[in-house]
Design a protein around this motif. Structure first.
Motif, mmCIF file in Angstrom:
data_model
loop_
_atom_site.group_PDB
_atom_site.id
_atom_site.type_symbol
_atom_site.label_atom_id
_atom_site.label_comp_id
_atom_site.label_asym_id
_atom_site.label_seq_id
_atom_site.Cartn_x
_atom_site.Cartn_y
_atom_site.Cartn_z
ATOM 1 N N ASN A 137 -14.420 -23.599 -4.223
ATOM 2 C CA ASN A 137 -15.513 -23.800 -5.173
ATOM 3 C C ASN A 137 -15.335 -25.185 -5.789
ATOM 4 O O ASN A 137 -14.450 -25.396 -6.620
ATOM 5 C CB ASN A 137 -15.521 -22.718 -6.248
ATOM 6 N N ASP A 138 -16.168 -26.130 -5.391
ATOM 7 C CA ASP A 138 -16.044 -27.509 -5.859
ATOM 8 C C ASP A 138 -16.296 -27.661 -7.354
ATOM 9 O O ASP A 138 -15.939 -28.683 -7.942
ATOM 10 C CB ASP A 138 -17.014 -28.422 -5.097
ATOM 11 N N SER A 139 -16.900 -26.655 -7.991
ATOM 12 C CA SER A 139 -17.160 -26.719 -9.433
ATOM 13 C C SER A 139 -15.990 -26.193 -10.248
ATOM 14 O O SER A 139 -16.002 -26.281 -11.473
ATOM 15 C CB SER A 139 -18.420 -25.920 -9.778
ATOM 16 N N PHE A 140 -15.001 -25.609 -9.583
ATOM 17 C CA PHE A 140 -13.814 -25.090 -10.256
ATOM 18 C C PHE A 140 -12.638 -26.031 -9.994
ATOM 19 O O PHE A 140 -12.353 -26.365 -8.839
ATOM 20 C CB PHE A 140 -13.442 -23.699 -9.746
ATOM 21 N N LEU A 141 -11.960 -26.435 -11.063
ATOM 22 C CA LEU A 141 -10.814 -27.336 -10.954
ATOM 23 C C LEU A 141 -9.619 -26.765 -11.708
ATOM 24 O O LEU A 141 -9.778 -25.956 -12.628
ATOM 25 C CB LEU A 141 -11.170 -28.710 -11.539
ATOM 26 N N LYS A 148 0.955 -14.116 -26.808
ATOM 27 C CA LYS A 148 1.549 -13.059 -25.991
ATOM 28 C C LYS A 148 2.693 -13.590 -25.160
ATOM 29 O O LYS A 148 2.805 -14.769 -24.888
ATOM 30 C CB LYS A 148 0.508 -12.384 -25.101
ATOM 31 N N LYS A 149 3.539 -12.638 -24.771
ATOM 32 C CA LYS A 149 4.687 -12.964 -23.933
ATOM 33 C C LYS A 149 4.247 -12.884 -22.468
ATOM 34 O O LYS A 149 3.474 -12.014 -22.090
ATOM 35 C CB LYS A 149 5.793 -11.931 -24.207
ATOM 36 N N LEU A 150 4.744 -13.814 -21.660
ATOM 37 C CA LEU A 150 4.427 -13.769 -20.226
ATOM 38 C C LEU A 150 5.188 -12.625 -19.571
ATOM 39 O O LEU A 150 6.401 -12.517 -19.703
ATOM 40 C CB LEU A 150 4.818 -15.089 -19.551
ATOM 41 N N ASP A 151 4.462 -11.765 -18.877
ATOM 42 C CA ASP A 151 5.069 -10.629 -18.187
ATOM 43 C C ASP A 151 5.273 -10.941 -16.714
ATOM 44 O O ASP A 151 4.591 -11.780 -16.151
ATOM 45 C CB ASP A 151 4.151 -9.402 -18.281
ATOM 46 N N GLY A 152 6.181 -10.230 -16.111
ATOM 47 C CA GLY A 152 6.289 -10.248 -14.659
ATOM 48 C C GLY A 152 7.287 -11.240 -14.089
ATOM 49 O O GLY A 152 7.422 -11.340 -12.888
ATOM 50 N N ASN A 153 8.009 -11.975 -14.929
ATOM 51 C CA ASN A 153 9.004 -12.940 -14.445
ATOM 52 C C ASN A 153 8.446 -13.849 -13.357
ATOM 53 O O ASN A 153 9.060 -14.047 -12.316
ATOM 54 C CB ASN A 153 10.264 -12.217 -13.940
ATOM 55 N N VAL A 154 7.283 -14.373 -13.575
ATOM 56 C CA VAL A 154 6.629 -15.255 -12.620
ATOM 57 C C VAL A 154 6.709 -16.680 -13.149
ATOM 58 O O VAL A 154 6.398 -16.939 -14.306
ATOM 59 C CB VAL A 154 5.163 -14.823 -12.400
ATOM 60 N N SER A 155 7.130 -17.596 -12.298
ATOM 61 C CA SER A 155 7.298 -18.984 -12.717
ATOM 62 C C SER A 155 5.957 -19.657 -12.999
ATOM 63 O O SER A 155 4.915 -19.233 -12.491
ATOM 64 C CB SER A 155 8.038 -19.772 -11.635
ATOM 65 N N ASP A 156 6.015 -20.725 -13.785
ATOM 66 C CA ASP A 156 4.819 -21.535 -14.022
ATOM 67 C C ASP A 156 4.263 -22.041 -12.694
ATOM 68 O O ASP A 156 3.048 -22.075 -12.495
ATOM 69 C CB ASP A 156 5.143 -22.742 -14.920
ATOM 70 N N GLU A 157 5.144 -22.430 -11.791
ATOM 71 C CA GLU A 157 4.719 -22.937 -10.486
ATOM 72 C C GLU A 157 3.938 -21.876 -9.709
ATOM 73 O O GLU A 157 2.915 -22.175 -9.091
ATOM 74 C CB GLU A 157 5.916 -23.424 -9.673
ATOM 75 N N SER A 158 4.385 -20.621 -9.763
ATOM 76 C CA SER A 158 3.663 -19.553 -9.064
ATOM 77 C C SER A 158 2.307 -19.291 -9.706
ATOM 78 O O SER A 158 1.313 -19.095 -9.001
ATOM 79 C CB SER A 158 4.484 -18.259 -9.051
ATOM 80 N N ARG A 159 2.234 -19.317 -11.036
ATOM 81 C CA ARG A 159 0.939 -19.115 -11.701
ATOM 82 C C ARG A 159 -0.008 -20.276 -11.398
ATOM 83 O O ARG A 159 -1.195 -20.064 -11.167
ATOM 84 C CB ARG A 159 1.124 -18.952 -13.214
ATOM 85 N N ARG A 160 0.522 -21.490 -11.346
ATOM 86 C CA ARG A 160 -0.292 -22.658 -10.997
ATOM 87 C C ARG A 160 -0.811 -22.513 -9.569
ATOM 88 O O ARG A 160 -1.988 -22.709 -9.306
ATOM 89 C CB ARG A 160 0.528 -23.950 -11.125
ATOM 90 N N ARG A 161 0.069 -22.144 -8.652
ATOM 91 C CA ARG A 161 -0.324 -22.022 -7.244
ATOM 92 C C ARG A 161 -1.345 -20.902 -7.045
ATOM 93 O O ARG A 161 -2.315 -21.072 -6.303
ATOM 94 C CB ARG A 161 0.917 -21.793 -6.361
ATOM 95 N N MET A 162 -1.138 -19.762 -7.720
ATOM 96 C CA MET A 162 -2.109 -18.671 -7.593
ATOM 97 C C MET A 162 -3.476 -19.095 -8.137
ATOM 98 O O MET A 162 -4.511 -18.732 -7.564
ATOM 99 C CB MET A 162 -1.615 -17.413 -8.322
ATOM 100 N N THR A 163 -3.478 -19.875 -9.210
ATOM 101 C CA THR A 163 -4.744 -20.355 -9.777
ATOM 102 C C THR A 163 -5.437 -21.289 -8.795
ATOM 103 O O THR A 163 -6.652 -21.188 -8.573
ATOM 104 C CB THR A 163 -4.512 -21.044 -11.140
ATOM 105 N N GLU A 164 -4.669 -22.171 -8.164
ATOM 106 C CA GLU A 164 -5.242 -23.046 -7.120
ATOM 107 C C GLU A 164 -5.866 -22.224 -6.003
ATOM 108 O O GLU A 164 -6.975 -22.513 -5.551
ATOM 109 C CB GLU A 164 -4.149 -23.933 -6.502
ATOM 110 N N LEU A 165 -5.154 -21.204 -5.558
ATOM 111 C CA LEU A 165 -5.647 -20.359 -4.468
ATOM 112 C C LEU A 165 -6.905 -19.598 -4.890
ATOM 113 O O LEU A 165 -7.821 -19.418 -4.099
ATOM 114 C CB LEU A 165 -4.562 -19.385 -4.011
ATOM 115 N N ALA A 166 -6.949 -19.164 -6.153
ATOM 116 C CA ALA A 166 -8.095 -18.397 -6.649
ATOM 117 C C ALA A 166 -9.374 -19.228 -6.669
ATOM 118 O O ALA A 166 -10.451 -18.723 -6.359
ATOM 119 C CB ALA A 166 -7.800 -17.850 -8.048
ATOM 120 N N ILE A 167 -9.253 -20.511 -7.000
ATOM 121 C CA ILE A 167 -10.460 -21.351 -7.159
ATOM 122 C C ILE A 167 -10.789 -22.161 -5.910
ATOM 123 O O ILE A 167 -11.798 -22.858 -5.874
ATOM 124 C CB ILE A 167 -10.338 -22.280 -8.384
ATOM 125 N N GLU A 168 -9.938 -22.029 -4.901
ATOM 126 C CA GLU A 168 -10.131 -22.750 -3.639
ATOM 127 C C GLU A 168 -11.518 -22.470 -3.064
ATOM 128 O O GLU A 168 -11.985 -21.342 -3.058
ATOM 129 C CB GLU A 168 -9.057 -22.256 -2.662
#
Length: 190
Positions: free
Chosen positions: A67-71, A45-65
């Motif tokens: 929970n020590d079992s999530f990395l 699939k094509k990435l939608d939303g014109n969101v940078s890899d850095e923003s997706r990485r940062r949002m993922t970090e924030l989402a799993i913050e």
């Protein structure tokens, strides 16, 4: 032997459905951890939303913050080109030969398995763990371990549209992700 779950995706944005799925599989299979792995260039699939890899990485970090079992696993973002799971898993297995990997997928991806790059080889390397998703079948000619989880009809596509229209995202996304989207004006959010 360590048991590690891998949950791949665009995480554009990561939502509570991702977290619930990962948590249910973590406990059902008694995994040591679940790694959230944002892909750089997904083949399906094509990435939608014109969101940078850095923003997706940062949002993922924030989402799993919290929970020590999530990395966070950035192997695919660190590699250029299309993110084929077979290449990623070969690399992870080479780096971590004493680890059994469980690749977590939703029913939408279970349906898509016959189209995965080198799927027969991939099946020899990892265990696929599937979770049901409303509107999708779990029927497949491939061995997929099914785990019962709460079924949530939620997608990143719907959440991007809600953000663009200024609709509430509360309880659908982790609070840190909502703040990040608003602070950075992602998906047209104000």
């Amino acid at each position: 032997m360590r048991k590690v779950g891998i949950l791949g995706g665009t995480f554009n944005p990561p939502h509570v459905g991702h977290l619930i799925m990962a948590n249910e599989v973590l406990y059902a299979l008694k995994l040591d951890e679940v790694r959230f792995m944002p892909n750089a260039v997904p083949p399906h699939k094509k990435l939608d939303g014109n969101v940078s890899d850095e923003s997706r990485r940062r949002m993922t970090e924030l989402a799993i913050e919290g929970n020590d079992s999530f990395l966070l696993e950035t192997i695919e973002m660190n590699r250029s080109g299309t993110s084929y799971t077979i290449d990623t898993m070969r690399e992870l297995i080479h780096k971590e030969p004493d680890t059994s990997f469980y690749f977590i997928i939703g029913a939408d991806m279970i349906e898509y398995l016959p189209k995965w790059h080198e799927i027969d080889e991939l099946m020899k390397l990892i265990t696929f763990v599937g979770v049901k998703r409303p509107g999708y079948s779990t029927d497949t000619p491939y061995p997929v371990m099914l785990i019962e989880t709460p079924e949530i009809h939620l997608s990143s596509t719907v959440l991007r549209k809600k953000a663009a229209h200024g609709e509430p995202l509360l309880y659908l996304l982790p609070d840190g992700v909502i703040r990040y989207i608003k602070e950075n004006g992602l998906y047209g959010a104000e």
